[in-house]
Design an enzyme around this catalytic site. Structure first.
Site, PDB file in Angstrom:
ATOM      1  N   CYS A 139      11.946  50.639   0.775  1.00 53.24           N
ATOM      2  CA  CYS A 139      11.939  52.078   1.084  1.00 53.24           C
ATOM      3  C   CYS A 139      13.329  52.696   1.107  1.00 53.24           C
ATOM      4  O   CYS A 139      13.459  53.916   1.277  1.00 53.24           O
ATOM      5  CB  CYS A 139      11.241  52.332   2.424  1.00 53.24           C
ATOM      6  SG  CYS A 139      12.143  51.669   3.849  1.00 53.24           S
ATOM      7  N   CYS A 157      16.925  48.724   2.682  1.00 51.88           N
ATOM      8  CA  CYS A 157      15.624  48.097   2.484  1.00 51.88           C
ATOM      9  C   CYS A 157      15.249  48.134   1.007  1.00 51.88           C
ATOM     10  O   CYS A 157      15.296  49.212   0.383  1.00 51.88           O
ATOM     11  CB  CYS A 157      14.560  48.810   3.315  1.00 51.88           C
ATOM     12  SG  CYS A 157      12.881  48.194   3.028  1.00 51.88           S
ATOM     13  N   GLU A 182       0.841  -1.201   0.000  1.00 47.40           N
ATOM     14  CA  GLU A 182       0.000   0.000   0.000  1.00 47.40           C
ATOM     15  C   GLU A 182       0.874   1.249   0.000  1.00 47.40           C
ATOM     16  O   GLU A 182       2.045   1.208   0.378  1.00 47.40           O
ATOM     17  CB  GLU A 182      -0.895   0.036   1.250  1.00 47.40           C
ATOM     18  CG  GLU A 182      -1.701  -1.215   1.495  1.00 47.40           C
ATOM     19  CD  GLU A 182      -2.330  -1.218   2.877  1.00 47.40           C
ATOM     20  OE1 GLU A 182      -2.358  -0.170   3.537  1.00 47.40           O
ATOM     21  OE2 GLU A 182      -2.773  -2.296   3.313  1.00 47.40           O
ATOM     22  N   CYS A 197      14.473  46.272   8.538  1.00 47.31           N
ATOM     23  CA  CYS A 197      14.288  47.684   8.203  1.00 47.31           C
ATOM     24  C   CYS A 197      13.667  48.392   9.399  1.00 47.31           C
ATOM     25  O   CYS A 197      12.565  48.042   9.817  1.00 47.31           O
ATOM     26  CB  CYS A 197      13.382  47.818   6.979  1.00 47.31           C
ATOM     27  SG  CYS A 197      12.896  49.518   6.624  1.00 47.31           S
ATOM     28  N   LYS A 204       2.097   4.712   1.620  1.00 50.50           N
ATOM     29  CA  LYS A 204       2.190   5.295   2.963  1.00 50.50           C
ATOM     30  C   LYS A 204       1.891   6.784   2.837  1.00 50.50           C
ATOM     31  O   LYS A 204       2.719   7.564   2.379  1.00 50.50           O
ATOM     32  CB  LYS A 204       3.576   5.079   3.571  1.00 50.50           C
ATOM     33  CG  LYS A 204       3.690   5.572   5.007  1.00 50.50           C
ATOM     34  CD  LYS A 204       5.064   5.282   5.573  1.00 50.50           C
ATOM     35  CE  LYS A 204       5.120   5.695   7.044  1.00 50.50           C
ATOM     36  NZ  LYS A 204       4.861   7.131   7.252  1.00 50.50           N
ATOM     37  N   TYR A 239      -7.165   0.210   7.102  1.00 48.24           N
ATOM     38  CA  TYR A 239      -7.177  -0.947   8.004  1.00 48.24           C
ATOM     39  C   TYR A 239      -8.528  -1.075   8.687  1.00 48.24           C
ATOM     40  O   TYR A 239      -9.074  -0.082   9.183  1.00 48.24           O
ATOM     41  CB  TYR A 239      -6.073  -0.829   9.055  1.00 48.24           C
ATOM     42  CG  TYR A 239      -5.740  -2.168   9.701  1.00 48.24           C
ATOM     43  CD1 TYR A 239      -5.179  -3.185   8.946  1.00 48.24           C
ATOM     44  CD2 TYR A 239      -5.999  -2.409  11.037  1.00 48.24           C
ATOM     45  CE1 TYR A 239      -4.871  -4.417   9.508  1.00 48.24           C
ATOM     46  CE2 TYR A 239      -5.700  -3.640  11.615  1.00 48.24           C
ATOM     47  CZ  TYR A 239      -5.135  -4.639  10.846  1.00 48.24           C
ATOM     48  OH  TYR A 239      -4.842  -5.864  11.396  1.00 48.24           O
ATOM     49  N   ASP A 254       1.169  10.642   3.911  1.00 46.49           N
ATOM     50  CA  ASP A 254       1.801  11.523   4.894  1.00 46.49           C
ATOM     51  C   ASP A 254       0.760  12.499   5.431  1.00 46.49           C
ATOM     52  O   ASP A 254       0.616  13.618   4.958  1.00 46.49           O
ATOM     53  CB  ASP A 254       2.955  12.287   4.233  1.00 46.49           C
ATOM     54  CG  ASP A 254       3.833  12.984   5.262  1.00 46.49           C
ATOM     55  OD1 ASP A 254       3.733  12.632   6.454  1.00 46.49           O
ATOM     56  OD2 ASP A 254       4.603  13.873   4.875  1.00 46.49           O
ATOM     57  N   LYS A 278      10.377   3.784   3.551  1.00 45.48           N
ATOM     58  CA  LYS A 278      10.238   5.216   3.284  1.00 45.48           C
ATOM     59  C   LYS A 278      11.176   5.638   2.159  1.00 45.48           C
ATOM     60  O   LYS A 278      12.352   5.265   2.127  1.00 45.48           O
ATOM     61  CB  LYS A 278      10.508   6.009   4.565  1.00 45.48           C
ATOM     62  CG  LYS A 278       9.575   5.604   5.707  1.00 45.48           C
ATOM     63  CD  LYS A 278       9.722   6.483   6.928  1.00 45.48           C
ATOM     64  CE  LYS A 278       8.965   7.780   6.768  1.00 45.48           C
ATOM     65  NZ  LYS A 278       8.917   8.541   8.038  1.00 45.48           N
ATOM     66  N   CYS A 294       7.553  52.214   5.792  1.00 43.85           N
ATOM     67  CA  CYS A 294       7.926  51.166   4.833  1.00 43.85           C
ATOM     68  C   CYS A 294       6.656  50.433   4.411  1.00 43.85           C
ATOM     69  O   CYS A 294       5.987  49.811   5.251  1.00 43.85           O
ATOM     70  CB  CYS A 294       8.917  50.205   5.490  1.00 43.85           C
ATOM     71  SG  CYS A 294       9.532  48.919   4.379  1.00 43.85           S
TER      72      CYS A 294
END
Length: 680
Positions: free
Chosen positions: A407, A404, A112, A436, A114, A224, A116, A310, A442
């Site tokens: 700005c 930045c 089957e 910043c 697996k 199951y 996640d 896995k 900003c």
């Protein structure tokens, strides 16, 4: 021997921490493979040194995802984890051990996918869903029935010839499409992104609002069946029957009769899984015969008749084209790698976060480098290495920007002197981040603070999402959070006036936010480092905005959980004249600037006492008991220690907490005893 003892103790500490981050915080910092390698190493060391046995070792537990917000239910059949492997040799050894355990008897293996996600146990009586419980610690789980009922792939009423009562187990999943849409929404709101669909599904299923669960469109695959009257003696055959009853069963499930057929299945899905609509991280192999499963039995932690193989994390190599920079709500600047598009885990990857300047330096990253990108269980792409041999001769090292990008303000970095955080003007950030400091002009910081302000846990102004805020900011309607309260219907109903109804709803929501309690107003201000819990502690301690604004560094540090860094950030916020003007405007609009009478302290009956709440209660909700504890001078704590004064215990108190309380001699107080104690 001494070195191995130290290694055992180190592994136990680290695995406990990783268990906490994964199961409680949903914020893992290592991958599944690294965790499993550490666990296997610890198991081997403990086997060599039985004299160092510890009943609380990570090897003795299944793990926990218990929430304190849901009723805990005992599993009729324990939900154990599976033994994990990452190599074909372990699969061969497992196959041979099964054959040996069955004394050479022929057996089939059900292969089957697996998935996640979050493990779930569903109980059906007379063809109707009666209970849905998470895996929890394997013995007890959380009752999430109402949330599960919103998942459309889970049948509420069955069809066909089914047993009178049975349990079916599976995995709650968030499909890739839903996950990507959710993270796009969170990114736009500058909220932390979910690392992977598993975390997103877990966080969604534990939501206290079933509407949130319904909106996120979770999915489920069942794998199951348990009960006293199952239709067949074969696991595969039982799942095929369950498919006929209306359950979503994987189409990829196959029966294998030889080891070669098992490996054919593994090799096929190692490639084909990239085309699935949901996340998978491996293959599960189960002996098909239930009789043979019973004969093989269980170890202390997992069944001998099943194993999980896995897949290794998928990696790709592509070229780094440029590094751009994003500015967040708090001013933190995050570098982003822009790469030549590459296919990875079923999606096209073009961008990956680079975390901070230190991360860039650790990779010695140059523009034009060929970089290795990984997803694995973490669907957010990350650069994990550089192929130095392919570096162009003219490649230039990545230099973190000094101004930045939005700005132009020079960036500031927190300095560290003698282990103490130092900075000027109380502008604080983590030592590895640039930010910043222009927090009042900003643009992304302004829009980010407005989005934070209107959020559900802050002022809860429904209908004002990131797109509308961007639109209102662009048109000049709002420049800060106080401007929201100047908005009227005529301003935002569109040039043609056809948005009148939606505009009225937004204005109504803005006006209703004036009723939001003081502690959420403190949180809504968006003071750096002040989260939801800190805001509540500050509100309950100072009781008014004026007292909070006038608090000294020493005054602030008297509050439980408020350290020097947060205290300086609070002072810095209120020392800023622009912030003070905004706060005064909010006062004038009628926001709650004092703690309501109902929230004030009733008595000092519980003063100085640290109290843990556990279980399900009859007279009040858990949140109401937390409030009562604070109103009578007590302190809510989440875990039991030698400093715990007592446990307020309701029904179905977790067995691990009960055991720990007994070992530490912590007093157990019933619901009625507690109410007598506070005079209610």
């Amino acid at each position: 021997m001494s070195d191995e003892r130290q290694r055992i103790e180190q592994l136990r500490r680290e695995l406990h921490e990783h268990n906490y981050r994964y199961y409680v915080q949903n914020q893992p910092v290592i991958g599944d493979q690294e965790f499993d390698f550490m666990m296997h190493e610890l198991q081997d060391l403990e086997a060599r040194h039985p004299e160092l046995y510890d009943p609380n070792s990570p090897t003795q537990r299944v793990g926990s995802d218990l929430s304190t917000e849901f009723r805990q239910v005992a599993h009729r059949y324990p939900m154990l984890s599976l033994a994990n492997t990452y190599n074909e040799q372990d699969v061969r050894e497992w196959y041979e051990s099964v054959s040996k355990g069955l004394a050479g008897e022929d057996f089939e293996v059900c292969c089957e996918m697996k998935y996640d996600g979050l493990s779930i146990s569903l109980t059906y009586v007379d063809g109707r869903l009666t209970q849905a419980v998470t895996r929890g610690d394997g013995v007890h789980g959380d009752d999430v029935t109402q949330n599960v009922k919103t998942i459309r792939s889970i049948p509420l009423v069955l069809k066909g010839d089914y047993p009178q009562e049975f349990e079916i187990r599976g995995e709650i999943l968030m499909p890739w499409a839903s996950f990507e849409r959710l993270n796009e929404e969170r990114a736009a709101a500058e909220e932390p992104l979910f690392a992977n669909p598993r975390n997103a599904a877990s966080g969604t299923l534990k939501s206290l609002d079933s509407r949130v669960v319904a909106a996120r469109q979770l999915d489920a695959y069942l794998y199951y069946l348990l009960g006293d009257q199952l239709p067949a003696e074969g696991h595969y055959e039982n799942l095929e029957a369950a498919r006929r009853w209306g359950f979503k069963i994987s189409e990829g499930m196959r029966l294998a009769h030889t080891m070669d057929e098992v490996f054919d299945f593994i090799n096929y899905w190692d490639q084909e899984r990239r085309n699935l609509p949901v996340a998978t991280d491996g293959i599960v192999l189960k002996v098909n015969s239930l009789r043979q499963q019973r004969s093989l039995g269980y170890t202390a932690k997992s069944p001998r008749w099943a194993i999980a193989y896995k897949f290794k994390a998928e990696r790709a190599c592509t070229r780094l084209l440029e590094v751009t920079y994003q500015v967040g709500r708090t001013g933190a600047v995050t570098p982003v790698a822009n790469m030549e598009p590459v296919q990875l885990a079923g999606t096209t990857v073009k961008r990956a976060t680079l975390n901070n300047e230190d991360f860039i330096r650790s990779l010695d990253l140059h523009i034009g480098d060929m970089v290795y990108v990984e997803k694995g269980g973490e669907i957010i792409p990350k650069i994990v290495g550089v192929d130095i041999d392919q570096r162009p001769i003219i490649a230039q090292p990545v230099q973190f920007i000094k101004r930045c990008p939005e700005c132009g303000t020079p960036l500031v970095k927190l300095e560290e002197t003698n282990g103490k955080l130092q900075t000027s003007n109380f502008k604080l950030q983590t030592s590895s981040a640039w930010y910043c400091p222009n927090d009042t002009a900003c643009p992304p910081q302004i829009k980010g603070r407005i989005e934070h302000f209107v959020g559900r846990k802050a002022m809860n102004i429904i209908g004002l999402g990131p797109e509308l805020i961007e639109d209102y900011y662009r048109q000049g309607f709002i420049h800060n959070v106080a401007d929201l309260y100047d908005i009227d219907v005529q301003l935002i109903n569109g040039k043609d006036g056809k948005r009148n109804k939606s505009a009225q709803n937004i204005v109504n929501a803005i006006q209703k936010s004036k009723e939001v309690p003081f502690e959420r107003v403190v949180f809504a201000l968006g003071i750096r480092f002040v989260g939801e819990t800190s805001a509540r502690l500050l509100a309950r301690h100072f009781k008014s905005m004026d007292a909070l604004m006038q608090a000294s560094l020493a005054d602030l540090q008297e509050v439980e959980g408020i350290g020097e860094v947060m205290a300086k950030s609070i002072i810095g916020y209120f020392h800023n004249e622009d912030n003070r003007r905004i706060v005064e405007r909010l006062r004038g609009y009628g926001l709650q600037f004092e703690l309501a009478a109902v929230d004030t302290q009733f008595s000092t009956q519980l003063e100085g006492q640290s109290i843990v709440i556990s279980g399900v209660f009859q007279h009040h909700s858990r949140d109401e008991y937390k409030q009562l504890i604070e109103q009578h001078g007590g302190k809510n704590v989440g875990s039991i220690s030698g400093k715990t004064s007592f446990i307020l215990a309701g029904d179905n108190m977790g067995p691990s907490k009960l055991d720990k309380a007994r070992k530490l001699g912590v007093r157990i107080v019933t619901e009625d005893e507690f109410l007598d104690m506070i005079g209610e």
